[in-house]
Structures are given as C-alpha cells and as structure tokens.
Design a protein around this motif. Structure first.
Motif, mmCIF file in Angstrom:
data_model
loop_
_atom_site.group_PDB
_atom_site.id
_atom_site.type_symbol
_atom_site.label_atom_id
_atom_site.label_comp_id
_atom_site.label_asym_id
_atom_site.label_seq_id
_atom_site.Cartn_x
_atom_site.Cartn_y
_atom_site.Cartn_z
ATOM 1 N N GLU A 138 -18.535 6.579 42.302
ATOM 2 C CA GLU A 138 -18.458 7.976 42.711
ATOM 3 C C GLU A 138 -19.149 8.863 41.685
ATOM 4 O O GLU A 138 -18.879 8.783 40.500
ATOM 5 C CB GLU A 138 -16.990 8.394 42.870
ATOM 6 N N GLU A 139 -20.033 9.705 42.166
ATOM 7 C CA GLU A 139 -20.790 10.581 41.275
ATOM 8 C C GLU A 139 -19.912 11.642 40.626
ATOM 9 O O GLU A 139 -20.197 12.114 39.524
ATOM 10 C CB GLU A 139 -21.933 11.255 42.051
ATOM 11 N N LYS A 140 -18.807 12.001 41.283
ATOM 12 C CA LYS A 140 -17.976 13.084 40.761
ATOM 13 C C LYS A 140 -17.085 12.652 39.599
ATOM 14 O O LYS A 140 -16.498 13.491 38.921
ATOM 15 C CB LYS A 140 -17.110 13.663 41.880
ATOM 16 N N VAL A 141 -16.980 11.341 39.347
ATOM 17 C CA VAL A 141 -16.122 10.835 38.272
ATOM 18 C C VAL A 141 -16.947 9.974 37.329
ATOM 19 O O VAL A 141 -17.698 9.095 37.771
ATOM 20 C CB VAL A 141 -14.942 10.009 38.825
ATOM 21 N N GLN A 142 -16.824 10.239 36.028
ATOM 22 C CA GLN A 142 -17.450 9.403 35.011
ATOM 23 C C GLN A 142 -16.356 8.781 34.149
ATOM 24 O O GLN A 142 -15.404 9.459 33.754
ATOM 25 C CB GLN A 142 -18.395 10.227 34.132
ATOM 26 N N LEU A 143 -16.505 7.500 33.874
ATOM 27 C CA LEU A 143 -15.457 6.757 33.179
ATOM 28 C C LEU A 143 -15.714 6.670 31.682
ATOM 29 O O LEU A 143 -16.853 6.503 31.238
ATOM 30 C CB LEU A 143 -15.345 5.340 33.749
ATOM 31 N N LEU A 144 -14.636 6.801 30.933
ATOM 32 C CA LEU A 144 -14.631 6.473 29.508
ATOM 33 C C LEU A 144 -13.645 5.322 29.323
ATOM 34 O O LEU A 144 -12.745 5.126 30.149
ATOM 35 C CB LEU A 144 -14.168 7.655 28.650
ATOM 36 N N THR A 145 -13.802 4.562 28.242
ATOM 37 C CA THR A 145 -12.860 3.486 27.989
ATOM 38 C C THR A 145 -12.182 3.682 26.647
ATOM 39 O O THR A 145 -12.453 4.647 25.918
ATOM 40 C CB THR A 145 -13.549 2.112 28.069
#
Length: 487
Positions: A300-307
């Motif tokens: 999804e383009e609207k959410v970017q993940l960090l870990t």
C-alpha cells in the motif's frame, strides 16, 4: 575386530547435515540460556588492545623468608557510626503527638523541642457514603402542595451501591497491581466486608460499559497521527468451545510515541484481519517487528514500514555461540547506533536536530554495515543461527534504515514493548481472561491505564475523577476526559 564402513554422501547431503547439526546446536544453546542463562541483553564490545587476564604466563616466585615482628600501640577508640536515615517526603501529611516528660515541675519554661519523624501506615479505609436529601413541602394555597427535593448526584452505576472510589480501587488493583478478583475479595473480607466475587465481576462489566465511549474516542484519536508503532501479545481465554483448556487470543497494540497514546485491541487470532480493520484509514509510517502479518502494508502506497533494530540485534546476540566473531561485529555496529541515540536523548535535541545528527553520524555506520552484511552472507550456512540473523536483518534493511529520515522516529519498538509488559505480569497472576468479552474489556482498561502511565498521570485519581463525571459529560467532548487532557 569389525572393519569400519565407509559411507559416501554427496556434497549437498553433507551440507544439509552440517546445517541441521548447527540448527540443533543453536536450539539447544537457546534452551540452555532460557533455563540457566541471564535475561540481560547488555553487550560489552571486546577491546582488541586488551589482553586476557587468564592468558598471562605464570612466573614462579621464590618463597620469602618469614620473620616475626611484635610491637605495642595505644588502642584507638572506635567512632560510632550513625545509620543514615531516609529523608521523609515533605508532601506527606503529618499527625503530631506531644509527649511531655513525667513529673514536670510546675512553672518550667520551654526552651525548644526534639522532633522525631516515623513513617507509618494505615490500611485503606472502607466507609459508607450517605447521600441525604431533605424533602420540603411548599404550600402555595389550600388546594396545591409541592414537594421539593434535590436531584441525586450522578453515580457510575445507576441504582448501584458502589461509588467511583471503590470501582477505581478494584480496577487499579487488578490491572496495575495484578490482583485477581478472588484475592481482592479476600482482602475485603479481612477488613470486615463480604463482597461476592460475582458482584465484583458485575461492577467491573458495568464500569467497562460506562468507559466504552471513552475507549472509542481514544481509538479515533490515536489514528489521527501519521506515525504509529504496532505489536501483539498472546492472552489465554476461557471459551465454551474448549472445555478444560484455553483459547489463545491476542492483544494488538498501537502506540503513538509523539503524543504518548496507546491502544489495546483484542482479537481472537493473530491473523492480519486485526490490523487490517484498525488501520484501514491510516496513512503514514508504521513501525513493527518482522512478523509477516505486517508485510501486507508494503503493497500500500499510503503506508511505509519501519522495523525494530532491537529485534535485529537480538538475532545476532542469539548467534554469539554459533559464530562469535561475526555476531560480535554486528552487535558492535548496533552499539554505535544506540550510542548516537543516547547522545540525542541526553542533550534533549529536538526532532530536526536528531535527524541532522543521524544523517551525519548514523548513516555512515549503516552504509558500512550493509556492505559488510552483503559480503559475509555468502560465506555462511543459511540455516545456521548466524545465517538466519544475516537473512533477517537484510530482509528488513530498507525498513531498518528508515528511522534516520525523521527525528520523530524511534530506532526500535522498545517503547511499545514496555506497554506490553503489563499484560505479561497480569498473565502470571490471573492467568487467563474469563471470556472473549472479558478479554476485550481488559484491552479497554489496559489502554486507558497504560496511557496514564506514559503520560505520568496518577491512574487511581484520574479514573475516580472520570467515573464521577462521565455520566453527565457531553458525548462530543469525551476526548477531554482522556488522561492528560482533562483539567
């Protein structure tokens, strides 16, 4: 003597056997550490310039000749050491009592006094609150008579006999002090009050219904941000379809580290349906561990993940026995990154200054670490502990380095994991939730009280104040009652 048999195997079979041996050795080492080892994750980087104390050569020394020396000296008087007493807080109320000397001569003049302070305790008091409303008769004429009486103040449980102070005490005792209801009942009994456990459970359910709109307000509020952390933790639940055993449900947590809000959401499973529903309208950055249930958001383009860097670091910490040199080097990289975070915290840098510091100091370390990881991964067995640590970290690398892009972002998920601990402590004491509805009620109370904790709000006083006014509070202003928002 029997001849030894020679078995010929292929290189692929040999490599597979080696990988299996390493994997079993790793599992055995993890089990031993779980049972016997230290739970601390502290890592001290070895100094290459520092030699080992135990590698020093032993030098034989000649035994010195013994001689006897005698003399006399004056005995020193031992100074009497007075124990240091804890200073008692000034905000505590003082109850003074005056002790006059026996046989005091009449007419003696007071020249001063000695004050001794002792910390004391009285068990919590339970009392009956009587609300007396006088009735008045107002006669306007001979035919009309009016009776006037004050309205009954709002109570948390209409027509109930439990006040906000008692209800708050019961909830705080269970969800902060981790006392199950049956143990609270025993405590009340020692104070001369017999309350059936079913009554306490009924009070709890009615209080949760009263707080439900406030919980939903918190849920709406926390999703207004563009940066969240997410995590999940299991909770055993009693269900009718599993008599004699428990169902494994999950509390999903969503944490806003900027505004300091936390939401617990109970789900029957660990499937992706939970975060899918909660985060359906969320847009921004989501920080998680490596659980595959979160990978859906990468599409999804609207959410970017960090870990979480702490999870990556733990993989290498677990691989120390498997490949000490490589694991130590990886943990040294993480140690340098965390040292930069400590500098930012100790100097109380704002978000823009944190971002500038990371780009200057952390980015070169991350670039060097990535180059080293990609070189070394081809030289190790994939199924070994060190191989899994390399693969896990490189798989999440794009998420791992994203924290340097914004000073608001955290290097790890430790803040949300601190909120999870309250559930782990609860599991040790009351072990399970009585039903799925009970587990969701627990999620609601955990959300509100955990928000109190991270906002440094005294939870009992907040809950008592809230229960006193929430019945009459305007529905469109419920957010004003959230911990830290109410004045």
């Amino acid at each position: 003597m029997a001849k030894e048999e020679t078995i010929t195997i292929s290189k692929a079979e040999y490599a597979s056997m080696q990988a299996q041996i390493q994997d079993l050795s790793f599992q055995l080492a993890e089990l031993k550490r779980l049972v016997f080892g230290s739970k601390s994750e502290r890592f001290i980087r070895p100094d290459p310039q520092q030699g080992s104390l135990f590698d020093l050569p032993q030098v034989e020394q000649a035994q010195p000749k013994k001689q006897t020396i005698s003399y006399t000296r004056d005995e020193k008087k031992k100074s009497k050491k007075h124990p240091l007493r804890m200073e008692l807080p000034s905000h505590l109320p003082r109850r003074s009592e005056v002790v006059e000397p026996e046989g005091l001569v009449e007419g003696a003049n007071k020249i001063g006094e000695e004050v001794t302070e002792i910390l004391e305790y009285e068990p919590a008091s339970i009392f009956v609150r009587q609300i007396i409303r006088p009735k008045y008769v107002i006669s306007s004429d001979d035919e009309h008579t009016d009776i006037q009486i004050a309205e009954l103040p709002s109570l948390p449980i209409p027509k109930g006999n439990a006040g906000p102070g008692l209800l708050s005490h019961i909830l705080i005792s269970k969800f902060i002090e981790h006392l199950p209801f049956y143990r609270q009942r025993q405590r009340f009994k020692r104070q001369g009050l017999e309350i059936p456990e079913s009554t306490i459970g009924g009070w709890f359910s009615q209080t949760c219904r009263l707080l439900l709109p406030l919980y939903l307000s918190l849920k709406d509020d926390i999703l207004k941000t563009d940066y969240l952390m997410a995590d999940e933790t299991p909770i055993p639940v009693l269900t009718k379809d599993k008599p004699g055993s428990t169902h494994k449900g999950y509390h999903w947590l969503y944490y806003d580290p900027v505004r300091k809000l936390v939401l617990f959401d109970y789900r029957k499973t660990r499937s992706r349906e939970g975060p899918n529903e909660i985060l359906a309208d969320f847009e921004g950055f989501l920080q998680t561990d490596g659980y595959v249930g979160y990978t859906q958001f990468e599409k999804e383009e609207k959410v970017q993940l960090l870990t979480c860097a702490a999870h990556c670091r733990r993989k290498f910490e677990s691989a120390l026995e498997n490949d000490h040199d490589r694991a130590t080097k990886a943990m040294t990289y993480f140690q340098k990154l965390y040292a930069i975070e400590r500098i930012a915290k100790e100097n109380e840098l704002d978000y823009s200054a944190i971002k500038e510091l990371r780009e200057k100091e952390a980015k070169p370390i991350l670039d060097e670490m990535e180059f080293w990881l990609k070189q070394e991964i081809n030289l190790i067995l994939p199924q070994s502990a060190i191989g899994k640590a390399f693969a896990y970290t490189l798989k999440l690398w794009s998420r791992l380095v994203r924290y340097i892009e914004d000073g608001r972002f955290q290097i790890d998920n430790n803040l949300i994991e601190n909120s999870v601990r309250v559930v782990a402590l609860g599991r040790r004491n009351y072990m399970f939730a009585g039903s799925h509805d009970g587990a969701q009620n627990a999620a609601m109370i955990y959300s509100l009280l955990a928000t109190c904790k991270i906002r440094n709000i005294e939870p009992y006083q907040w809950l008592k104040d809230t229960l006193e006014v929430i019945q009459d509070h305007p529905a469109d202003k419920l957010a004003d009652l959230l911990p830290g928002n109410n004045k």
